[in-house]
Design an enzyme around this catalytic site. Structure first.
Site, PDB file in Angstrom:
ATOM      1  N   ASP A  92       0.814  -1.214   0.000  1.00  0.00           N
ATOM      2  CA  ASP A  92       0.000   0.000   0.000  1.00  0.00           C
ATOM      3  C   ASP A  92       0.849   1.267   0.000  1.00  0.00           C
ATOM      4  OD1 ASP A  92       0.825  -0.675   2.528  1.00  0.00           O
ATOM      5  OD2 ASP A  92      -0.979   0.018   3.549  1.00  0.00           O
ATOM      6  N   ARG A 173       0.949   5.528  17.865  1.00  0.00           N
ATOM      7  CA  ARG A 173       0.617   6.443  16.775  1.00  0.00           C
ATOM      8  C   ARG A 173       1.032   7.893  17.046  1.00  0.00           C
ATOM      9  NH1 ARG A 173       1.430   2.465  14.522  1.00  0.00           N
ATOM     10  NH2 ARG A 173      -0.200   1.032  13.809  1.00  0.00           N
ATOM     11  N   ASP A 202      -6.756   4.477  13.438  1.00  0.00           N
ATOM     12  CA  ASP A 202      -5.448   5.112  13.265  1.00  0.00           C
ATOM     13  C   ASP A 202      -5.493   6.399  12.458  1.00  0.00           C
ATOM     14  OD1 ASP A 202      -3.476   2.065  13.209  1.00  0.00           O
ATOM     15  OD2 ASP A 202      -3.966   3.417  14.832  1.00  0.00           O
ATOM     16  N   SER A 254      -3.748  -9.472   9.753  1.00  0.00           N
ATOM     17  CA  SER A 254      -3.268  -8.091   9.755  1.00  0.00           C
ATOM     18  C   SER A 254      -2.675  -7.849  11.132  1.00  0.00           C
ATOM     19  CB  SER A 254      -4.436  -7.129   9.507  1.00  0.00           C
ATOM     20  OG  SER A 254      -4.001  -5.797   9.504  1.00  0.00           O
TER      21      SER A 254
END
Length: 481
Positions: A92, A173, A202, A254
């Protein structure tokens, strides 16, 4: 490759006030195009090599093969000068690089943060970024900052989201996004970009940090703009723009990993009725296969911050890394939960947090000695809101910062040590001690003492129970009428 060194004179053992892509790490691709490579040891191989070094690699664009030069003018969706992209090297983010250049006519600076996800996630990134069309790659080691300035404050606060989640991704994050804002200033970028989907938490965590630290930066979120809907679309786009597709084993899960935890989502886990497969776990052994002999360890704590294991003082990151190894071999720290995402949907995730589970138990037990009833109850109430703010990406919100000042003050006496017994997935408290303990054996003993006169309890009970007694008298009088 140009290497720059940074260091801090701050003593990691002395608590103080808090200082000022999506899915980097194991969850390198929302398409699950990058398989997480299992490591039997969670020791910080890369970070130990880099220590306090921040690595900056500058690459010249290959304009002979790149038709999407920033100098080509306005892109399909507008014009930006330079964009800092949260970059993992997966499928991605590899296609986001040319997509940004095509749609915004900009230069792309790729940024990768080391938050303890493992060396396998950081290998070969320079070549991948260059092949995708990036003009620069910046890699920074944020592990020490992550643990000292983000993990430890949450640990001190006792922050747990929805009874189980120890906020592993939520804490990582803001430290990554903060570093992106810093890099944007350093390279003169006017925008930042991430690869978070429009369904997850996120995107909120990244963008709220951007807003709080530099509201002038433009934010680009390709997943909310482009027509790419899946892995095959991404591969076709990559081929069309001569971007080498990362050749890796496709993971069925994931995953996101940092020094605090490893999360697993997707595949069979999407059905809450399915039990996780035994071979899915990577940081911890199955409790059934853990040693038959328990292991004891003692955690030293100063003002709510862990500082030592069995008397050996360690930096926050090194201490956590060692506890991950110890807890992992005893099957500590596995949770399976259905949580409420910030965007409204429910999701199912499985988390491994071996070292964090041990530290949370130690800090909680020490507080049982050092805080009185009212302090514990109020702190627990605030911890719920603290966890909610962190989960929602509001790390730099004045409310969280103010709450952290309270947590720092209330934890001044949370100093001492806790001995724990680890056995087949369980963390059992063996002992706890503190120079600030409010526990008095001469008061708590069943034997008579001078400080506490048992006869005083009669008057206390009468006063304490007076409202109940008055209500009962009223009901009795009304029943006679």
């Amino acid at each position: 490759m140009q290497v720059t060194t940074s260091s801090s004179s701050t003593n990691p053992f002395v608590p103080g006030p808090n200082r000022d892509c999506c899915k980097l790490g194991a969850k390198a691709s929302e398409f699950r195009g990058v398989a997480f490579v299992q490591q039997h040891s969670t020791k910080r191989t890369l970070s130990q090599a880099c220590k306090t070094k921040a690595i900056e690699a500058v690459m010249a664009s290959d304009k002979g093969t790149d038709a999407l030069s920033a100098a080509s003018g306005k892109g399909l969706r507008g014009k930006l000068n330079k964009v800092v992209l949260a970059y993992s090297g997966g499928l991605d983010t590899s296609v986001i690089v040319p997509w940004l250049r095509e749609n915004y006519g900009c230069e792309v600076v790729c940024f990768t943060a080391d938050v303890g996800q493992g060396i396998s996630e950081l290998e070969g990134l320079e070549a991948k970024a260059k092949a995708s069309g990036a003009c620069q790659l910046v890699v920074k080691d944020l592990t020490d900052e992550f643990v000292k300035d983000y993990v430890y404050p949450c640990l001190r606060a006792g922050a747990v989201y929805e009874r189980k989640y120890l906020l592993g991704t939520s804490m990582a994050r803001p430290v990554i996004a903060k570093a992106m804002v810093d890099v944007a200033k350093e390279v003169g970028a006017d925008a930042v970009a991430h690869g978070c989907t429009g369904k997850g938490n996120d995107q909120v965590r990244f963008e709220l940090t951007f807003f709080a630290l530099n509201p002038d930066l433009q934010v680009v979120a390709p997943w909310r703009e482009w027509d790419i809907t899946g892995r095959e679309d991404a591969i076709e786009y990559a081929k069309k723009h001569n971007v080498p597709v990362p050749v890796t084993k496709k993971s069925i899960y994931s995953r996101d990993r940092n020094l605090w935890h490893l999360s697993h989502e997707g595949d069979i886990l999407e059905d809450p009725a399915n039990e996780p497969k035994k071979d899915m776990y990577m940081m911890s052994v199955d409790p059934e296969d853990a040693p038959n002999t328990p292991e004891y360890l003692e955690i030293g704590i100063v003002s709510g911050f862990p500082i030592s294991i069995n008397g050996k003082e360690l930096s926050p990151a090194s201490l956590l890394s060692e506890l991950n190894d110890i807890g992992g071999r005893h099957g500590i720290g596995r949770i399976d939960m259905v949580e409420n995402r910030l965007v409204g949907m429910k999701s199912r995730g499985v988390y491994e947090t071996p070292g964090g589970t041990i530290l949370a138990a130690a800090c909680r037990e020490l507080e049982s000695l050092t805080l009185d009833r009212e302090a514990i109850q109020f702190k627990d109430t605030m911890a719920l809101k603290y966890a909610e703010l962190v989960y929602a990406g509001r790390w730099f919100d004045p409310l969280r910062e103010s709450m952290d000042a309270f947590m720092e003050n209330i934890s001044k006496t949370t100093t001492g040590s806790v001995k724990l017994k680890l056995y087949k997935g369980s963390v059992i408290v063996a002992s706890r001690k503190s120079p600030f303990s409010l526990y008095r054996e001469d008061i708590s003993s069943f034997e008579s003492g001078q400080i506490y006169d048992q006869a005083d309890a009669a008057g206390f009970i009468k006063l304490y129970g007076l409202p109940m007694r008055v209500r009962a008298m009223l009901e009795k009088e009304q029943a006679k009428k």
